[in-house]
Design an enzyme around this catalytic site. Sequence first.
Site, short mmCIF file in Angstrom:
data_model
loop_
_atom_site.label_atom_id
_atom_site.label_comp_id
_atom_site.label_asym_id
_atom_site.label_seq_id
_atom_site.Cartn_x
_atom_site.Cartn_y
_atom_site.Cartn_z
N SER A 15 0.85 -1.20 0.00
CA SER A 15 0.00 0.00 0.00
C SER A 15 0.88 1.24 0.00
O SER A 15 1.67 1.45 0.92
CB SER A 15 -0.89 0.01 1.24
OG SER A 15 -1.43 1.32 1.41
N HIS A 40 -1.51 -1.34 -4.16
CA HIS A 40 -2.77 -0.98 -3.50
C HIS A 40 -2.79 0.54 -3.28
O HIS A 40 -1.88 1.09 -2.66
CB HIS A 40 -2.82 -1.73 -2.17
CG HIS A 40 -4.11 -1.59 -1.42
ND1 HIS A 40 -5.22 -2.39 -1.63
CD2 HIS A 40 -4.45 -0.74 -0.42
CE1 HIS A 40 -6.18 -2.05 -0.80
NE2 HIS A 40 -5.75 -1.05 -0.05
N ASP A 42 -4.92 3.58 -1.70
CA ASP A 42 -5.97 3.90 -0.73
C ASP A 42 -6.53 5.29 -1.00
O ASP A 42 -5.83 6.29 -0.83
CB ASP A 42 -5.40 3.83 0.69
CG ASP A 42 -5.17 2.41 1.14
OD1 ASP A 42 -6.14 1.61 1.07
OD2 ASP A 42 -4.05 2.09 1.54
N MET A 44 -9.17 8.12 0.03
CA MET A 44 -9.96 8.55 1.20
C MET A 44 -10.46 9.98 0.97
O MET A 44 -9.74 10.81 0.41
CB MET A 44 -9.10 8.52 2.46
CG MET A 44 -8.40 7.19 2.71
SD MET A 44 -7.55 7.19 4.29
CE MET A 44 -6.62 5.66 4.19
N HIS A 73 -8.63 1.11 -3.70
CA HIS A 73 -9.52 0.87 -2.56
C HIS A 73 -10.23 2.19 -2.25
O HIS A 73 -9.63 3.12 -1.72
CB HIS A 73 -8.67 0.39 -1.38
CG HIS A 73 -9.42 0.17 -0.11
ND1 HIS A 73 -8.78 -0.05 1.09
CD2 HIS A 73 -10.75 0.12 0.16
CE1 HIS A 73 -9.68 -0.22 2.05
NE2 HIS A 73 -10.87 -0.11 1.51
N MET A 75 -12.36 4.40 -0.25
CA MET A 75 -12.97 4.69 1.06
C MET A 75 -13.58 6.06 0.97
O MET A 75 -13.10 7.04 1.56
CB MET A 75 -11.88 4.62 2.15
CG MET A 75 -11.37 3.21 2.39
SD MET A 75 -9.82 3.15 3.30
CE MET A 75 -8.68 3.34 1.95
N MET A 144 -11.41 -5.92 5.92
CA MET A 144 -10.61 -4.96 6.70
C MET A 144 -10.26 -5.59 8.05
O MET A 144 -11.14 -6.10 8.75
CB MET A 144 -11.37 -3.66 6.92
CG MET A 144 -11.68 -2.88 5.64
SD MET A 144 -10.25 -2.51 4.61
CE MET A 144 -9.22 -1.57 5.75
N GLY A 149 -8.89 4.09 7.33
CA GLY A 149 -8.62 5.52 7.46
C GLY A 149 -7.16 5.87 7.65
O GLY A 149 -6.73 6.95 7.26
N ASP A 182 -6.60 -6.41 4.78
CA ASP A 182 -6.01 -5.06 4.75
C ASP A 182 -6.02 -4.45 6.14
O ASP A 182 -7.09 -4.20 6.71
CB ASP A 182 -6.86 -4.20 3.78
CG ASP A 182 -6.28 -2.82 3.56
OD1 ASP A 182 -5.20 -2.51 4.09
OD2 ASP A 182 -6.93 -2.04 2.83
N GLY A 204 1.10 -1.92 4.27
CA GLY A 204 1.70 -0.59 4.16
C GLY A 204 2.93 -0.50 5.02
O GLY A 204 4.07 -0.57 4.56
N SER A 205 2.70 -0.40 6.35
CA SER A 205 3.82 -0.17 7.28
C SER A 205 4.85 -1.28 7.27
O SER A 205 6.04 -1.01 7.39
CB SER A 205 3.31 -0.05 8.71
OG SER A 205 2.15 0.65 8.77
C1 DX5 Z 1 -6.25 1.58 5.86
C2 DX5 Z 1 -5.89 1.24 4.45
C3 DX5 Z 1 -4.76 0.30 4.33
C4 DX5 Z 1 -3.46 0.79 4.91
C5 DX5 Z 1 -2.86 -0.38 5.63
O1 DX5 Z 1 -7.43 2.30 5.88
O2 DX5 Z 1 -7.00 0.68 3.76
O3 DX5 Z 1 -4.57 -0.15 2.99
O4 DX5 Z 1 -2.53 1.26 3.96
O5 DX5 Z 1 -1.75 0.05 6.31
P1 DX5 Z 1 -0.97 -0.88 7.33
O6 DX5 Z 1 -0.45 -2.03 6.54
O7 DX5 Z 1 0.09 0.03 7.83
O8 DX5 Z 1 -1.95 -1.30 8.39
ZN ZN Z 2 -6.60 -0.24 1.75
#
Ligand code: DX5
Ligand code: ZN
Length: 227
Positions: A15, A40, A42, A44, A73, A75, A144, A149, A182, A204-205
């Site tokens: 992500s 991916h 995100d 928002m 994705h 949101m 999820m 977020g 995710d 992501g992280s």
């Molecule tokens: C959160 C996103 C994720 C986010 C995950 O709302 O949909 O895709 O990037 O990040 P990590 O892997 O750091 O939880």
């Molecule tokens: Zn996501």
Amino acid sequence: MIPRYADNAIKIAPSILSADLSRLAEQVKEVEAAGADRIHVDVMDGCFVPNITFGPVLVKWLRPVTRLPLEVHLMIAKPDDFLDAFAEAGADSLIVHVEGATHLNRTIQHIQKLGRKAGVAINPATPAVMLEEILPELDLVLAMTVNPGFGGQSFLPGTLAKIAAIRRMIDSVNPDCELEVDGGVDQDTAPRLIAAGARVFVAGSSIYGAPDGPTAGLRRLAGSVGG
Ligand code: DX5
Ligand code: ZN
């Protein structure tokens, strides 16, 4: 229809929410070279979730940077208003939330008419049964494992039982549908998620935030799920 994701192999979707956006192209190319399966993105809107991120213009700029599929994705409160724009920008798959699409069947039909893969995301507190009627139409379910977020949140272990329930539903009515997870996915949580039935891992992280860099982060995650 021949689903592009018909196999049951483990896949990893870094992500870019956690990437260094000042050198996004380089960060995307790095995970591609390290073996990522898709990117991916995100999206928002500050309404459906309490954060704001990317629009179609980012997907447009990313498209020529990588050969990997771009998974968007959404949101956002009004996903229907943006499907055409993200498809036009180069998204390969579009994921909408079951909680945010009033006429979900129409939305999924719209995505598939655009020639894109259609996915539905489901929040931690939403029961799996909400997917029952739409599941036969889907290419992908995104479960999820945090409240959407933000990146960097802790995995919610209460989602494991629901993921197992979604896996049973998929196996019985639409085995080609992918089950992706995710939020808080890392080398510790991924093995539990795979045991519950997940096959695609957004991270992501644990990739872009890895202290030893995204390649090492991705390899560590892939190693934890046998990749
Ligand atoms: C959160 C996103 C994720 C986010 C995950 O709302 O949909 O895709 O990037 O990040 P990590 O892997 O750091 O939880
Ligand atoms: Zn996501």
